[in-house]
Design an enzyme around this catalytic site. Structure first.
Site, PDB file in Angstrom:
ATOM      1  N   CYS A  31      11.337 -13.404  -7.981  1.00 59.24           N
ATOM      2  CA  CYS A  31      11.374 -12.247  -8.883  1.00 59.24           C
ATOM      3  C   CYS A  31      10.677 -11.019  -8.308  1.00 59.24           C
ATOM      4  O   CYS A  31      10.768  -9.936  -8.876  1.00 59.24           O
ATOM      5  CB  CYS A  31      10.721 -12.619 -10.218  1.00 59.24           C
TER       6      CYS A  31
ATOM      7  N   GLU B  93      15.982 -18.014 -14.552  1.00 59.04           N
ATOM      8  CA  GLU B  93      14.800 -17.347 -15.129  1.00 59.04           C
ATOM      9  C   GLU B  93      14.324 -16.267 -14.183  1.00 59.04           C
ATOM     10  O   GLU B  93      14.308 -16.451 -12.968  1.00 59.04           O
ATOM     11  CB  GLU B  93      13.695 -18.391 -15.353  1.00 59.04           C
TER      12      GLU B  93
ATOM     13  N   ARG C 277       3.893 -12.423 -21.281  1.00 53.98           N
ATOM     14  CA  ARG C 277       4.694 -12.773 -20.107  1.00 53.98           C
ATOM     15  C   ARG C 277       6.170 -12.769 -20.487  1.00 53.98           C
ATOM     16  O   ARG C 277       6.781 -13.806 -20.701  1.00 53.98           O
ATOM     17  CB  ARG C 277       4.283 -14.154 -19.593  1.00 53.98           C
TER      18      ARG C 277
ATOM     19  N   ARG D   3       9.932 -12.867 -19.980  1.00 54.81           N
ATOM     20  CA  ARG D   3      10.839 -13.343 -18.949  1.00 54.81           C
ATOM     21  C   ARG D   3      12.248 -13.456 -19.527  1.00 54.81           C
ATOM     22  O   ARG D   3      12.428 -13.811 -20.698  1.00 54.81           O
ATOM     23  CB  ARG D   3      10.401 -14.717 -18.413  1.00 54.81           C
TER      24      ARG D   3
END
Length: 316
Positions: free
Chosen positions: A72, A110, A155, A157
């Site tokens: 990512c 993800e 967080r 995502r």
């Protein structure tokens, strides 16, 4: 219900599926230190260490679900945001290569929240269209631990779930937001003294401001200029950079001083169970990097439950 896992890291996604009865038949990770932790917790029967670009799809065992928390850094607001121009970003097309050669029934991807808006949404459109061209219908949603796992970490995502069968896609739903939320004192014991290496020395440049601002029961982070930011009762996003830059590790004040979050506390903020451990062969820098690179396990767990419902629907 067989799962093949790409960019497996320390196994956060794999664990979420395994907790729901899925059988991990194959996993791949190139980072040697992460592989040590993976083997420490899952054994060595199916992990293939090495670069995915050097692995032929025909050599991967048959699987029903393909998972990938692909790199990512290329899309993250904390990184350089080069996207597909970065070699790490191009690794997405390795997923497509394997899907084309060995199409699974369901795919779970993800990545960071920013991937949706990156490059004026061109990046996400490329991902969406690539999956569509392979014959998949796609659903996606941005989830974060506090809302969907009850864990007090910020967080966000993006989770992308793709289905080869339109009926499977129609039957799938992302988990609903949770009402019950954990307080940080369920994760951090402020009354317990930790190893001396976690505590800030009085001569640290940020110590005076931390000493002035820090209160027990709240979490703090240091900005790039060394100033202190209060994150309140939600842990700031745990990042891979914690391994290279110790000041990126969130800070708390306990009954004994001002300190960084411990390895165990970081694992808890990612939802790993108490019996999950970082390999003793790894350095503390490796440990923080691996945790920051991982996922919130309970969110994956809840998505895996919904995927299992789809798979079991056909069996029944």
């Amino acid at each position: 219900m067989r799962v093949a896992s790409l960019f497996s890291g320390i196994g956060g996604i794999d664990l979420g599926f395994q907790q729901n009865g899925f059988n991990i038949v194959w996993a791949n990770e190139r980072d040697a230190a992460a592989c040590k932790t993976y083997r420490f917790n899952f054994g060595d029967s199916y992990l293939q260490e090495g670069d995915i670009r050097n692995i032929q799809a025909k050599n991967i065992p048959d699987f029903d679900v393909l998972t990938a928390g692909f790199p990512c850094q290329s899309f993250s607001t904390a990184g350089f945001k080069k996207g597909f121009r970065d070699p790490r970003g191009n690794l997405f097309f390795e997923i497509i290569r394997i899907v084309e050669e060995k199409p699974p029934r369901i795919i779970l991807l993800e990545n960071v929240e920013n991937i949706i808006e990156h490059d004026n949404q061109k990046t996400f459109l490329t991902i969406f269209n690539s999956l569509s061209e392979c014959g998949y219908d796609v659903k996606y949603r941005t989830l974060q631990p506090f809302d969907y796992a009850g864990i007090p970490q910020r967080r966000k995502r993006v989770f992308i779930v793709a289905f080869r069968d339109i009926d499977d896609c129609d039957a799938f739903s992302f988990p609903e937001e949770m009402e019950e939320k954990q307080a940080i004192d369920r994760i951090i014991d402020f009354s317990q003294k930790q190893h001396a290496s976690y505590y800030y020395a009085n001569n640290h440049p940020s110590y005076p401001e931390l000493e002035h601002k820090a209160k027990i029961g709240k979490i703090y982070s240091l900005k790039n200029d060394g100033s202190v930011y209060c994150s309140g009762t939600l842990c700031p996003t745990l990042i891979a950079g914690m391994g290279k830059f110790p000041d990126r590790i969130p800070v708390v004040k306990d009954n004994y001083g001002i300190r960084r979050l411990t390895i165990r506390e970081c694992l808890r903020f990612q939802g790993f169970p108490e019996n999950f451990n970082i390999s003793r062969e790894n350095s503390i820098e490796d440990a923080y990097k691996q945790i920051g690179n991982s996922v919130c396990v309970p969110i994956v767990n809840r998505i895996a439950i919904e995927i299992a419902k789809v798979l079991e629907r056909r069996v029944l």
